[in-house]
Design an enzyme around this catalytic site. Structure first.
Site, PDB file in Angstrom:
ATOM      1  N   HIS A   1       0.856  -1.198   0.000  1.00  0.00           N
ATOM      2  CA  HIS A   1       0.000   0.000   0.000  1.00  0.00           C
ATOM      3  C   HIS A   1       0.889   1.244   0.000  1.00  0.00           C
ATOM      4  O   HIS A   1       1.877   1.293   0.729  1.00  0.00           O
ATOM      5  CB  HIS A   1      -0.874  -0.022   1.263  1.00  0.00           C
ATOM      6  CG  HIS A   1      -1.931   1.029   1.296  1.00  0.00           C
ATOM      7  ND1 HIS A   1      -1.661   2.353   1.568  1.00  0.00           N
ATOM      8  CD2 HIS A   1      -3.262   0.964   1.069  1.00  0.00           C
ATOM      9  CE1 HIS A   1      -2.793   3.043   1.523  1.00  0.00           C
ATOM     10  NE2 HIS A   1      -3.778   2.221   1.215  1.00  0.00           N
TER      11      HIS A   1
ATOM     12  N   CYS B   1      -3.791   2.813  -4.545  1.00  0.00           N
ATOM     13  CA  CYS B   1      -4.672   3.630  -3.712  1.00  0.00           C
ATOM     14  C   CYS B   1      -4.687   5.055  -4.249  1.00  0.00           C
ATOM     15  O   CYS B   1      -3.723   5.805  -4.071  1.00  0.00           O
ATOM     16  CB  CYS B   1      -4.200   3.600  -2.255  1.00  0.00           C
ATOM     17  SG  CYS B   1      -5.178   4.670  -1.184  1.00  0.00           S
TER      18      CYS B   1
ATOM     19  N   HIS C   1      -7.868   0.583  -4.261  1.00  0.00           N
ATOM     20  CA  HIS C   1      -8.532   1.428  -3.268  1.00  0.00           C
ATOM     21  C   HIS C   1      -8.926   2.697  -4.008  1.00  0.00           C
ATOM     22  O   HIS C   1      -8.042   3.473  -4.392  1.00  0.00           O
ATOM     23  CB  HIS C   1      -7.545   1.857  -2.172  1.00  0.00           C
ATOM     24  CG  HIS C   1      -7.290   0.824  -1.129  1.00  0.00           C
ATOM     25  ND1 HIS C   1      -6.539   1.089  -0.010  1.00  0.00           N
ATOM     26  CD2 HIS C   1      -7.701  -0.457  -1.007  1.00  0.00           C
ATOM     27  CE1 HIS C   1      -6.486  -0.005   0.742  1.00  0.00           C
ATOM     28  NE2 HIS C   1      -7.177  -0.947   0.155  1.00  0.00           N
TER      29      HIS C   1
ATOM     30  N   ASP D   1     -12.772   3.164  -0.882  1.00  0.00           N
ATOM     31  CA  ASP D   1     -11.927   3.452   0.270  1.00  0.00           C
ATOM     32  C   ASP D   1     -12.477   4.681   0.987  1.00  0.00           C
ATOM     33  O   ASP D   1     -12.819   5.674   0.351  1.00  0.00           O
ATOM     34  CB  ASP D   1     -10.500   3.710  -0.230  1.00  0.00           C
ATOM     35  CG  ASP D   1      -9.492   3.719   0.881  1.00  0.00           C
ATOM     36  OD1 ASP D   1      -9.809   3.220   1.970  1.00  0.00           O
ATOM     37  OD2 ASP D   1      -8.373   4.211   0.655  1.00  0.00           O
ATOM     38  N   HIS D   2     -12.557   4.614   2.263  1.00  0.00           N
ATOM     39  CA  HIS D   2     -13.082   5.709   3.102  1.00  0.00           C
ATOM     40  C   HIS D   2     -14.408   6.226   2.522  1.00  0.00           C
ATOM     41  O   HIS D   2     -14.875   5.735   1.509  1.00  0.00           O
ATOM     42  CB  HIS D   2     -12.075   6.857   3.228  1.00  0.00           C
ATOM     43  CG  HIS D   2     -10.780   6.418   3.832  1.00  0.00           C
ATOM     44  ND1 HIS D   2      -9.747   7.269   4.077  1.00  0.00           N
ATOM     45  CD2 HIS D   2     -10.357   5.209   4.255  1.00  0.00           C
ATOM     46  CE1 HIS D   2      -8.724   6.602   4.609  1.00  0.00           C
ATOM     47  NE2 HIS D   2      -9.081   5.345   4.723  1.00  0.00           N
TER      48      HIS D   2
ATOM     49  N   TYR E   1     -14.630   5.005   7.804  1.00  0.00           N
ATOM     50  CA  TYR E   1     -15.331   3.811   7.322  1.00  0.00           C
ATOM     51  C   TYR E   1     -16.833   3.823   7.593  1.00  0.00           C
ATOM     52  O   TYR E   1     -17.399   2.836   8.081  1.00  0.00           O
ATOM     53  CB  TYR E   1     -14.674   2.548   7.905  1.00  0.00           C
ATOM     54  CG  TYR E   1     -13.309   2.321   7.274  1.00  0.00           C
ATOM     55  CD1 TYR E   1     -13.182   1.610   6.088  1.00  0.00           C
ATOM     56  CD2 TYR E   1     -12.164   2.884   7.821  1.00  0.00           C
ATOM     57  CE1 TYR E   1     -11.946   1.433   5.480  1.00  0.00           C
ATOM     58  CE2 TYR E   1     -10.918   2.726   7.220  1.00  0.00           C
ATOM     59  CZ  TYR E   1     -10.824   1.994   6.051  1.00  0.00           C
ATOM     60  OH  TYR E   1      -9.602   1.836   5.449  1.00  0.00           O
TER      61      TYR E   1
HETATM   62  C1  DNO Z   1      -6.514   3.306   6.071  1.00  0.00           C
HETATM   63  C2  DNO Z   1      -5.937   2.250   5.229  1.00  0.00           C
HETATM   64  C3  DNO Z   1      -4.528   1.855   5.611  1.00  0.00           C
HETATM   65  C4  DNO Z   1      -4.160   0.559   4.923  1.00  0.00           C
HETATM   66  C5  DNO Z   1      -2.785   0.051   5.241  1.00  0.00           C
HETATM   67  C6  DNO Z   1      -2.459  -1.160   4.422  1.00  0.00           C
HETATM   68  O1  DNO Z   1      -7.674   3.516   6.058  1.00  0.00           O
HETATM   69  O2  DNO Z   1      -6.021   2.560   3.903  1.00  0.00           O
HETATM   70  O3  DNO Z   1      -4.440   1.703   6.978  1.00  0.00           O
HETATM   71  O4  DNO Z   1      -5.045  -0.441   5.318  1.00  0.00           O
HETATM   72  O5  DNO Z   1      -1.838   1.017   5.034  1.00  0.00           O
HETATM   73  O6  DNO Z   1      -1.401  -1.853   4.975  1.00  0.00           O
END
Ligand code: DNO
Length: 403
Positions: free
Chosen positions: A242, A280, A307, A360-361, A377
């Site tokens: 990531h 991401c 992501h 994501d988020h 989340y």
């Molecule tokens: C936060 C996430 C990160 C992700 C880590 C992966 O919301 O995107 O904490 O899970 O960096 O190892």
């Protein structure tokens, strides 16, 4: 073909239940064995319990997020060998159980960082904000890390000083608690809510990097990859690193997964499909120089997990998260180039065509205010994002005549 729709689920304590996910059109679950302490082996029986539970709900365990890389591996302390052996064993066990995609990161001490977890948008939604001068105020004046002022641009430090001079003690403490504990605890970071003297413990962790610069950390990542990727490959597991969030150095610590150059360097360390990337958009887009399309064009064949989210960028390195298809990321263009990558995989007859994606988020909206979700989340905000992304994906596939 469409990407595999996934959802991050924090286990039984998550306010969203597995039984809810099918209704939302989710095909795969993204989760971790959050109850296993960092650095210990994930036993087959424990993996199977979670996997079976997910499958009984009609989904698959798509991605492990995360199998945490212990600090001892990043700093290569005296425990490193044992930690790497344990890490390998966890990968082998996951492979045995048919869980084939593992997300991890290599950020020193802190994983992601935000300064405000409840930033109100004019419309009433709530998102997370990163205020760079405020973060510097935390580092230099609240944490009082030795030499911190020298690690940031002078104009940002001046702003940080000003911000700090107007801050109440309570606000300063809340900021430190959010950065060190709240955002890190639920993702199995180095410090959880049970640590009493968390600022000092945090400073101690930072101090373990005193002789580790960017070059050294790269060396450590390369050693780690050379150890684990062959094991992952024979276990049938794809690892995906990531990116740093945000993608620049904080706390005087090196960050080495921030740019196209970094990602290209990483995939070259071990030439294997198993040595892959979590793409991401939220993390990478904070650096205005990161051209996301070019990144996909360059390292796309190694992307194992998506992501998708968006940001609004402000002056002074500040940013806040925003709706999934609105913001600095041209989500249409990104989605298109990613779907092209998927088509390419189909043409090449590759096995890994699922390309799991998760919204994501998300913006906290409506009934999200009644629930107690982890920062970033919320249920409805993420579901809205997923719907928007899916609509965009369908339209692109139709226009492009994709299979
Ligand atoms: C936060 C996430 C990160 C992700 C880590 C992966 O919301 O995107 O904490 O899970 O960096 O190892």
């Amino acid at each position: 073909m469409a990407f595999e729709k996934t959802w991050r689920w924090f286990g039984e304590k998550d306010s969203v239940k597995l039984s809810d996910l099918k209704q939302m059109g989710i095909e795969g679950v993204v989760t971790a064995l959050h109850h296993i302490p960092n650095g210990e082996v994930w036993p087959v029986e424990e993996i199977l319990k979670v996997k079976t539970n997910i499958e009984q709900h009609g989904m698959r365990w798509s991605v492990v997020e995360s199998l945490p890389v212990s600090e001892g591996i990043k700093t290569r302390n005296s425990d490193c060998k044992r930690l790497i052996e344990n890490y390998k064993q966890s990968i082998i066990n996951l492979g045995k159980c048919g869980v084939d995609t593992v997300c991890y990161n290599f950020m020193p001490v802190l994983d992601w960082v935000r300064t405000d977890l409840h930033y109100k948008l004019p419309e009433g939604g709530e998102v997370m904000f990163f205020n760079f001068p405020l973060f510097v105020a935390f580092d230099a004046y609240i944490l009082k890390r030795h030499g911190a002022e020298n690690d940031y641009p002078a104009d940002i430090v001046a702003k940080a000083r000003d911000i700090y001079s107007k801050m109440s003690e309570e606000d300063a403490e809340a900021l430190a608690y959010n950065i060190i504990v709240v955002t890190q605890g639920f993702i199995d970071g180095v410090i959880d809510g049970t640590v009493v003297n968390y600022k000092q413990v945090f400073l101690n962790f930072i101090a373990t990097y005193k002789d580790i610069d960017r070059k050294k950390l790269r060396e450590h990542l390369s050693l780690f990859l050379n150890d684990i990727i062959p094991v992952a490959e024979s276990a049938g597991v794809n690892m995906c690193i990531h990116p740093d969030d945000p993608p620049f150095s904080v706390l005087g610590l090196p960050r080495i997964v921030s740019t196209k150059d970094d990602l290209e360097w990483i995939i070259k360390q071990v030439d294997s499909i198993s040595n892959g990337i979590t793409f991401c958009t939220g993390s990478l887009s904070v650096n205005r120089n990161n051209d996301l399309i070019q990144i996909v064009k360059s390292v796309g064949s190694r992307i194992h997990f998506l992501h998708l989210r968006n940001n609004q960028l402000l002056p002074d390195g500040c940013f806040y998260e925003f709706g999934h298809v609105d913001g600095v990321v041209d989500m249409y263009a990104v989605m298109k180039v990613l779907l092209e990558e998927q088509q390419q995989r189909i043409i090449e007859g590759r096995k890994d065509i699922r390309m799991p994606v998760r919204p994501d988020h998300g913006i906290k909206i409506l009934d999200d205010y009644k629930k107690n979700a982890n920062p970033g989340y919320p249920l409805i905000g993420r579901l809205k994002g997923l719907a928007e992304l899916t609509g965009m994906e369908r339209a692109i596939e139709r226009i492009m005549n994709f299979k």
